[in-house]
Design a protein around this motif. Structure first.
Motif, short mmCIF file in Angstrom:
data_model
loop_
_atom_site.label_atom_id
_atom_site.label_comp_id
_atom_site.label_asym_id
_atom_site.label_seq_id
_atom_site.Cartn_x
_atom_site.Cartn_y
_atom_site.Cartn_z
N LEU A 22 41.89 36.12 55.76
CA LEU A 22 42.43 36.55 54.47
C LEU A 22 43.84 37.08 54.69
O LEU A 22 44.13 37.67 55.73
CB LEU A 22 41.56 37.66 53.88
CG LEU A 22 40.13 37.27 53.52
CD1 LEU A 22 39.29 38.51 53.28
CD2 LEU A 22 40.11 36.36 52.30
N THR A 23 44.69 36.87 53.70
CA THR A 23 46.01 37.49 53.77
C THR A 23 45.85 38.99 53.61
O THR A 23 44.78 39.47 53.19
CB THR A 23 46.94 36.96 52.65
OG1 THR A 23 46.42 37.38 51.38
CG2 THR A 23 47.08 35.44 52.70
N GLU A 24 46.87 39.72 53.90
CA GLU A 24 46.83 41.18 53.74
C GLU A 24 46.48 41.55 52.29
O GLU A 24 45.67 42.45 52.05
CB GLU A 24 48.17 41.79 54.15
CG GLU A 24 48.16 43.29 54.20
CD GLU A 24 49.47 43.85 54.74
OE1 GLU A 24 49.95 44.83 54.15
OE2 GLU A 24 49.99 43.31 55.73
N GLU A 25 47.06 40.83 51.36
CA GLU A 25 46.79 41.09 49.94
C GLU A 25 45.33 40.77 49.60
O GLU A 25 44.66 41.55 48.91
CB GLU A 25 47.73 40.25 49.07
CG GLU A 25 47.52 40.44 47.59
CD GLU A 25 48.43 39.56 46.76
OE1 GLU A 25 48.01 39.17 45.66
OE2 GLU A 25 49.55 39.24 47.21
N GLN A 26 44.83 39.63 50.06
CA GLN A 26 43.46 39.25 49.79
C GLN A 26 42.46 40.22 50.42
O GLN A 26 41.41 40.50 49.86
CB GLN A 26 43.18 37.83 50.30
CG GLN A 26 43.93 36.76 49.56
CD GLN A 26 43.89 35.42 50.28
OE1 GLN A 26 43.67 35.35 51.50
NE2 GLN A 26 44.12 34.36 49.55
N ALA A 27 42.81 40.75 51.58
CA ALA A 27 41.92 41.67 52.29
C ALA A 27 41.72 42.98 51.54
O ALA A 27 40.78 43.71 51.83
CB ALA A 27 42.46 41.93 53.70
N PHE A 85 38.70 41.62 49.30
CA PHE A 85 37.60 40.87 49.91
C PHE A 85 37.47 41.26 51.39
O PHE A 85 38.45 41.58 52.04
CB PHE A 85 37.86 39.36 49.81
CG PHE A 85 38.07 38.91 48.39
CD1 PHE A 85 37.00 38.68 47.55
CD2 PHE A 85 39.35 38.74 47.90
CE1 PHE A 85 37.20 38.29 46.23
CE2 PHE A 85 39.57 38.33 46.59
CZ PHE A 85 38.49 38.12 45.75
N VAL A 86 36.25 41.16 51.88
CA VAL A 86 35.98 41.54 53.26
C VAL A 86 36.09 40.35 54.20
O VAL A 86 36.73 40.43 55.24
CB VAL A 86 34.57 42.17 53.38
CG1 VAL A 86 34.23 42.50 54.82
CG2 VAL A 86 34.46 43.39 52.49
N ASP A 87 35.47 39.24 53.81
CA ASP A 87 35.41 38.06 54.68
C ASP A 87 35.02 36.85 53.85
O ASP A 87 34.93 36.93 52.62
CB ASP A 87 34.42 38.29 55.83
CG ASP A 87 33.02 38.67 55.35
OD1 ASP A 87 32.67 38.47 54.16
OD2 ASP A 87 32.24 39.18 56.18
N LEU A 88 34.77 35.73 54.53
CA LEU A 88 34.41 34.50 53.84
C LEU A 88 33.13 34.66 53.02
O LEU A 88 33.03 34.14 51.91
CB LEU A 88 34.26 33.35 54.85
CG LEU A 88 33.97 31.97 54.29
CD1 LEU A 88 35.03 31.53 53.29
CD2 LEU A 88 33.86 30.95 55.42
N ASP A 89 32.15 35.38 53.54
CA ASP A 89 30.92 35.62 52.79
C ASP A 89 31.20 36.33 51.47
O ASP A 89 30.68 35.96 50.43
CB ASP A 89 29.94 36.48 53.60
CG ASP A 89 29.31 35.74 54.75
OD1 ASP A 89 29.07 34.53 54.62
OD2 ASP A 89 29.06 36.37 55.79
#
Length: 87
Positions: A47-52, A55-59
């Protein structure tokens, strides 16, 4: 792409998204080099820093995408495109 579609269908009792994606990839009738590229995309998912921040991970992304989260659906669409680019 079948792998990403299967990920977005994950529920609470489903296997982890990465495991499911790898299983789907193994079942595809494509050249081994395509499978290797796809496996690399799955195992290298980040994940990008923004996405993180959301969201935690792909799950987590797959779960939230299945629940209609627009940002998660966009991340999954990008992930699907990266898998499709392997072919």
């Amino acid at each position: 792409m079948l792998a990403a579609g299967a990920l977005t269908a994950c529920g609470a009792s489903s296997p982890p998204a990465e495991e499911l994606a790898l299983e789907v990839i193994e079942s595809l009738d494509v050249d081994e080099s395509v499978k290797e590229c796809m496996r690399d995309e799955v195992t290298g998912f980040t994940l990008t820093e923004e996405q993180a921040q959301g969201f935690v991970d792909l799950d987590d992304v797959a779960d939230k995408a299945a629940r209609g989260n627009e940002q998660a659906q966009n991340i999954m669409a990008d992930f699907e495109a990266s898998l499709a680019a392997c072919n």
